[in-house]
Design a protein around this motif. Sequence first.
Motif, PDB file in Angstrom:
ATOM      1  N   GLU A  44       1.227  -1.067   0.456  1.00 54.49           N
ATOM      2  CA  GLU A  44       0.335   0.048  -0.151  1.00 54.49           C
ATOM      3  C   GLU A  44       0.581   1.267   0.375  1.00 54.49           C
ATOM      4  O   GLU A  44       0.652   2.273  -1.247  1.00 54.49           O
ATOM      5  CB  GLU A  44      -0.886   0.159   1.273  1.00 54.49           C
ATOM      6  CG  GLU A  44      -1.775  -0.951   1.286  1.00 54.49           C
ATOM      7  CD  GLU A  44      -2.178  -2.066   2.475  1.00 54.49           C
ATOM      8  OE1 GLU A  44      -3.913  -2.596   2.083  1.00 54.49           O
ATOM      9  OE2 GLU A  44      -1.960  -0.928   3.165  1.00 54.49           O
ATOM     10  N   PHE A  45       2.118   1.792   0.606  1.00 53.67           N
ATOM     11  CA  PHE A  45       2.657   2.361   0.484  1.00 53.67           C
ATOM     12  C   PHE A  45       3.139   3.206  -1.052  1.00 53.67           C
ATOM     13  O   PHE A  45       3.638   3.063  -1.348  1.00 53.67           O
ATOM     14  CB  PHE A  45       3.986   2.286   1.721  1.00 53.67           C
ATOM     15  CG  PHE A  45       4.442   3.696   2.202  1.00 53.67           C
ATOM     16  CD1 PHE A  45       4.133   4.462   3.166  1.00 53.67           C
ATOM     17  CD2 PHE A  45       6.411   4.081   1.439  1.00 53.67           C
ATOM     18  CE1 PHE A  45       4.704   5.998   3.609  1.00 53.67           C
ATOM     19  CE2 PHE A  45       6.301   4.823   1.574  1.00 53.67           C
ATOM     20  CZ  PHE A  45       5.870   5.871   2.675  1.00 53.67           C
ATOM     21  N   SER A  46       3.733   1.720  -1.473  1.00 57.88           N
ATOM     22  CA  SER A  46       4.754   1.759  -2.289  1.00 57.88           C
ATOM     23  C   SER A  46       3.956   2.134  -3.460  1.00 57.88           C
ATOM     24  O   SER A  46       4.022   2.996  -4.644  1.00 57.88           O
ATOM     25  CB  SER A  46       4.836   0.330  -3.035  1.00 57.88           C
ATOM     26  OG  SER A  46       5.636   0.151  -4.287  1.00 57.88           O
ATOM     27  N   GLU A  47       2.719   1.883  -3.643  1.00 61.94           N
ATOM     28  CA  GLU A  47       1.369   2.226  -4.135  1.00 61.94           C
ATOM     29  C   GLU A  47       1.199   3.623  -4.067  1.00 61.94           C
ATOM     30  O   GLU A  47       1.114   4.512  -4.902  1.00 61.94           O
ATOM     31  CB  GLU A  47      -0.176   1.768  -4.137  1.00 61.94           C
ATOM     32  CG  GLU A  47       0.182   0.440  -4.952  1.00 61.94           C
ATOM     33  CD  GLU A  47      -0.863  -1.402  -4.573  1.00 61.94           C
ATOM     34  OE1 GLU A  47      -2.127  -0.562  -3.777  1.00 61.94           O
ATOM     35  OE2 GLU A  47      -1.084  -1.678  -4.688  1.00 61.94           O
ATOM     36  N   SER A  51       6.269   4.702  -5.759  1.00 63.07           N
ATOM     37  CA  SER A  51       8.425   3.840  -5.773  1.00 63.07           C
ATOM     38  C   SER A  51       8.186   1.596  -6.444  1.00 63.07           C
ATOM     39  O   SER A  51       7.006   1.035  -5.555  1.00 63.07           O
ATOM     40  CB  SER A  51       8.497   3.332  -4.316  1.00 63.07           C
ATOM     41  OG  SER A  51       9.496   2.767  -4.064  1.00 63.07           O
ATOM     42  N   PRO A  52       9.242   1.297  -6.898  1.00 64.42           N
ATOM     43  CA  PRO A  52       8.595   0.431  -6.972  1.00 64.42           C
ATOM     44  C   PRO A  52       9.009  -0.682  -5.672  1.00 64.42           C
ATOM     45  O   PRO A  52       8.235  -2.172  -5.913  1.00 64.42           O
ATOM     46  CB  PRO A  52      10.022   0.034  -8.306  1.00 64.42           C
ATOM     47  CG  PRO A  52      10.853   1.124  -8.581  1.00 64.42           C
ATOM     48  CD  PRO A  52       9.737   1.954  -7.738  1.00 64.42           C
ATOM     49  N   GLY A 182      14.946   6.082   0.170  1.00 64.70           N
ATOM     50  CA  GLY A 182      14.043   7.229   0.581  1.00 64.70           C
ATOM     51  C   GLY A 182      13.965   6.335   1.607  1.00 64.70           C
ATOM     52  O   GLY A 182      13.212   5.417   2.354  1.00 64.70           O
ATOM     53  N   ILE A 183      14.162   7.109   3.025  1.00 66.27           N
ATOM     54  CA  ILE A 183      13.737   6.402   4.563  1.00 66.27           C
ATOM     55  C   ILE A 183      13.205   7.118   4.859  1.00 66.27           C
ATOM     56  O   ILE A 183      13.404   8.545   5.948  1.00 66.27           O
ATOM     57  CB  ILE A 183      15.527   6.475   5.635  1.00 66.27           C
ATOM     58  CG1 ILE A 183      16.205   5.531   4.437  1.00 66.27           C
ATOM     59  CG2 ILE A 183      14.707   5.847   6.248  1.00 66.27           C
ATOM     60  CD1 ILE A 183      16.919   5.911   3.759  1.00 66.27           C
ATOM     61  N   MET A 199      10.161   3.031   6.693  1.00 63.16           N
ATOM     62  CA  MET A 199       9.688   2.626   5.473  1.00 63.16           C
ATOM     63  C   MET A 199      11.004   2.584   4.599  1.00 63.16           C
ATOM     64  O   MET A 199      11.583   4.384   5.104  1.00 63.16           O
ATOM     65  CB  MET A 199       9.309   2.717   4.397  1.00 63.16           C
ATOM     66  CG  MET A 199       8.272   2.456   3.787  1.00 63.16           C
ATOM     67  SD  MET A 199       7.873   0.271   4.384  1.00 63.16           S
ATOM     68  CE  MET A 199       6.304   0.926   4.355  1.00 63.16           C
ATOM     69  N   VAL A 200      11.857   2.405   3.528  1.00 60.72           N
ATOM     70  CA  VAL A 200      13.159   2.081   3.138  1.00 60.72           C
ATOM     71  C   VAL A 200      11.541   1.491   1.421  1.00 60.72           C
ATOM     72  O   VAL A 200      11.464   0.620   1.355  1.00 60.72           O
ATOM     73  CB  VAL A 200      14.599   0.974   3.154  1.00 60.72           C
ATOM     74  CG1 VAL A 200      15.068   1.612   1.976  1.00 60.72           C
ATOM     75  CG2 VAL A 200      14.236   1.152   4.836  1.00 60.72           C
TER      76      VAL A 200
END
Length: 392
Positions: A44-47, A51-52, A182-183, A199-200
Amino acid sequence: MNAVKMNVPFFKASIGSEEEKAVIDVMRSGWLTTGSQALAFEKEFSEKVHSPFALCVNSNTSGMILAMEALGVNRENAVITTPYTFVSTAASARHLGADVFFADIEKDSYSIDPNSIEKILKSPDGKKVKAIVPVHIAGNVCNMNAIMNLAEKYNVKVIEDCAHSFPSKTQSGYAGTIGDAGIFSFYATKTMTTAEGGMVTVKDSAVAKRITQMRLHGMDRTTWDRYTSPKASWEYDIIAPGYKANLPDILAALGRVQLKRAEEFDRKRKIHAAYYNSNLKKLDFIKLPPDSEGNAWHLYLMRLDLSKLKCSRDDFARELQQMGVGISMHFIPLFNFSYWKNLYHGFTPENFPNAQQHYLETITLPLWPDMTEEMCAYVVDCIKTIGEKYHG
């Protein structure tokens, strides 16, 4: 000045019944550590930020160490960052044995100065630099176009410290997706929270794989895979001496709900920041904080024009506290701390004049989603009262 004294906390997390239910559901599921909730949170965070890869960890600090390690930071090289940051940004490089070179911030913002970065890259020490680590302080995104141009010119990586900058978004994309990594931080006071956690985000699949393995002891299989796949749980390999940096499902479940509410939180913060701006701009002893493209308004950094006041920043801050206003300081520049002063000769305030001046003038005001307009008004009234008392 309002007749009735109020207590306005520096921060209070916005936690509701949906967050409570999500955590309780995990507690009742029988699976408490990293599992399906963490995997869903990553997806969900990636979407959300496009971010890939997004990989959840137990803190921004752990994520920074993992990202640096995966991108080749080690005792043979160095990183460039700002002294105007929390200690973990630079300490992460030291945990890997790398040196840290510091660049001053810009004169009119809290962001690292690309010109100062290039001075280091052009110096003899520049050959040692593996990565630039810009810090998006208070939610303001650094000049990433200039920084990415420097990274390409000098063939170095860019690792964005996004502890303050979710969901900051620029024309180049979300903060944390512009550089190589990104962190983010989901500490209790951040724009969304998992209580502790982070999250990274990365683009490269090999880097993502390395971080995935290194965040859990260097195992080539996750705990979730070991206990839910047909393959025997005890069959795994250790590919490197990794870390213990995974995010448990209880915290991931909290994060999933907070992520759904992120836009709500962002909207409310901007309303409060706009209230501060519209009222504080009328005071000649206040310098409004910078407001760059996509500012997440994690913090409201109020600068005092001390030339117009017969007091120090600390005097002003103590009076705010005495009036019930919760404040903080962001940041004590790292050259003020014994470890860094003793490690690097010449790491002194005189060599970083912008960082030192900002520090001596800045007070961080309360700014959190569930603040009321009455609270914001009380903070402003207190600032006006103290300003009138000390106005030169």
